[in-house]
Design a protein around this motif. Structure first.
Motif, PDB file in Angstrom:
ATOM      1  N   GLN A 159       0.830  -1.207   0.000  1.00  0.00           N
ATOM      2  CA  GLN A 159       0.000   0.000   0.000  1.00  0.00           C
ATOM      3  C   GLN A 159       0.861   1.252   0.000  1.00  0.00           C
ATOM      4  OE1 GLN A 159      -2.432  -0.585   3.463  1.00  0.00           O
ATOM      5  NE2 GLN A 159      -4.043  -1.630   2.321  1.00  0.00           N
ATOM      6  N   MET A 160       1.922   1.246   0.789  1.00  0.00           N
ATOM      7  CA  MET A 160       2.813   2.405   0.837  1.00  0.00           C
ATOM      8  C   MET A 160       3.485   2.633  -0.500  1.00  0.00           C
ATOM      9  SD  MET A 160       2.599   3.983   3.669  1.00  0.00           S
ATOM     10  CE  MET A 160       4.058   5.002   3.645  1.00  0.00           C
ATOM     11  N   GLU A 161       3.941   1.560  -1.128  1.00  0.00           N
ATOM     12  CA  GLU A 161       4.565   1.681  -2.447  1.00  0.00           C
ATOM     13  C   GLU A 161       3.591   2.299  -3.443  1.00  0.00           C
ATOM     14  OE1 GLU A 161       5.962  -2.194  -3.533  1.00  0.00           O
ATOM     15  OE2 GLU A 161       7.493  -2.203  -1.952  1.00  0.00           O
ATOM     16  N   GLY A 162       2.333   1.869  -3.385  1.00  0.00           N
ATOM     17  CA  GLY A 162       1.323   2.441  -4.267  1.00  0.00           C
ATOM     18  C   GLY A 162       1.115   3.917  -3.996  1.00  0.00           C
ATOM     19  N   GLY A 163       1.114   4.293  -2.715  1.00  0.00           N
ATOM     20  CA  GLY A 163       0.960   5.696  -2.361  1.00  0.00           C
ATOM     21  C   GLY A 163       2.122   6.545  -2.828  1.00  0.00           C
ATOM     22  N   VAL A 164       3.319   6.003  -2.707  1.00  0.00           N
ATOM     23  CA  VAL A 164       4.510   6.733  -3.156  1.00  0.00           C
ATOM     24  C   VAL A 164       4.459   6.920  -4.668  1.00  0.00           C
ATOM     25  CG1 VAL A 164       7.012   6.575  -3.434  1.00  0.00           C
ATOM     26  CG2 VAL A 164       5.961   6.041  -1.227  1.00  0.00           C
ATOM     27  N   LEU A 166       2.294  10.873  -1.069  1.00  0.00           N
ATOM     28  CA  LEU A 166       3.157  11.248   0.060  1.00  0.00           C
ATOM     29  C   LEU A 166       4.036  12.464  -0.249  1.00  0.00           C
ATOM     30  CD1 LEU A 166       4.253   7.669   1.183  1.00  0.00           C
ATOM     31  CD2 LEU A 166       2.398   9.066   2.064  1.00  0.00           C
ATOM     32  N   ASP A 167       3.933  12.971  -1.456  1.00  0.00           N
ATOM     33  CA  ASP A 167       4.782  14.090  -1.860  1.00  0.00           C
ATOM     34  C   ASP A 167       4.637  15.303  -0.941  1.00  0.00           C
ATOM     35  OD1 ASP A 167       5.598  12.479  -3.922  1.00  0.00           O
ATOM     36  OD2 ASP A 167       4.574  13.607  -5.503  1.00  0.00           O
TER      37      ASP A 167
END
Length: 66
Positions: A37-42, A47-48
Protein backbone atom coordinates in the motif's frame (compact mmCIF):
# COMPACT_ATOMS: atom_id res chain seq x y z
CA UNK A 1 -20.82 -21.17 8.27
CA UNK A 2 -19.02 -18.12 6.93
CA UNK A 3 -15.37 -18.28 5.95
CA UNK A 4 -14.30 -15.86 8.71
CA UNK A 5 -16.09 -17.91 11.34
CA UNK A 6 -14.28 -21.02 10.10
CA UNK A 7 -10.95 -19.23 10.34
CA UNK A 8 -11.72 -17.97 13.85
CA UNK A 9 -12.61 -21.48 15.03
CA UNK A 10 -9.51 -22.93 13.45
CA UNK A 11 -7.25 -20.31 15.01
CA UNK A 12 -8.90 -20.75 18.41
CA UNK A 13 -8.15 -24.48 18.30
CA UNK A 14 -4.41 -24.07 17.64
CA UNK A 15 -1.89 -25.14 20.23
CA UNK A 16 0.26 -22.43 21.81
CA UNK A 17 3.17 -23.27 19.49
CA UNK A 18 0.94 -23.34 16.42
CA UNK A 19 -0.64 -20.03 17.44
CA UNK A 20 2.81 -18.48 17.81
CA UNK A 21 3.78 -19.66 14.32
CA UNK A 22 0.49 -18.47 12.88
CA UNK A 23 0.85 -15.05 14.53
CA UNK A 24 4.34 -14.64 13.08
CA UNK A 25 3.09 -15.59 9.62
CA UNK A 26 0.07 -13.29 9.92
CA UNK A 27 2.17 -10.35 11.10
CA UNK A 28 4.49 -10.82 8.12
CA UNK A 29 1.49 -10.93 5.76
CA UNK A 30 0.11 -7.70 7.24
CA UNK A 31 3.48 -5.93 6.89
CA UNK A 32 3.81 -7.10 3.27
CA UNK A 33 0.38 -5.72 2.46
CA UNK A 34 1.17 -2.45 4.26
CA UNK A 35 4.43 -2.18 2.28
CA UNK A 36 2.49 -2.74 -0.93
CA UNK A 37 0.00 0.00 0.00
CA UNK A 38 2.81 2.40 0.84
CA UNK A 39 4.56 1.68 -2.45
CA UNK A 40 1.32 2.44 -4.27
CA UNK A 41 0.96 5.70 -2.36
CA UNK A 42 4.51 6.73 -3.16
CA UNK A 43 4.11 5.93 -6.86
CA UNK A 44 0.82 7.84 -6.98
CA UNK A 45 2.42 10.88 -5.32
CA UNK A 46 0.17 10.76 -2.26
CA UNK A 47 3.16 11.25 0.06
CA UNK A 48 4.78 14.09 -1.86
CA UNK A 49 3.19 16.78 0.31
CA UNK A 50 4.37 15.09 3.52
CA UNK A 51 7.91 14.86 2.17
CA UNK A 52 7.84 18.51 1.12
CA UNK A 53 6.52 19.56 4.54
CA UNK A 54 9.23 17.55 6.32
CA UNK A 55 11.97 19.04 4.14
CA UNK A 56 10.64 22.54 4.80
CA UNK A 57 10.69 21.95 8.56
CA UNK A 58 14.25 20.62 8.37
CA UNK A 59 15.35 23.63 6.31
CA UNK A 60 13.66 25.99 8.80
CA UNK A 61 15.50 24.36 11.71
CA UNK A 62 12.31 23.08 13.32
CA UNK A 63 13.67 19.56 13.88
CA UNK A 64 16.06 17.96 16.31
CA UNK A 65 18.65 15.34 15.45
CA UNK A 66 17.85 11.90 16.76
Amino acid sequence: MMKLEQIERSVASLSDEELKSFAEWFDELRWERWDHQMEGGVKAGRLDRLVADARAEIAAGKTKPL
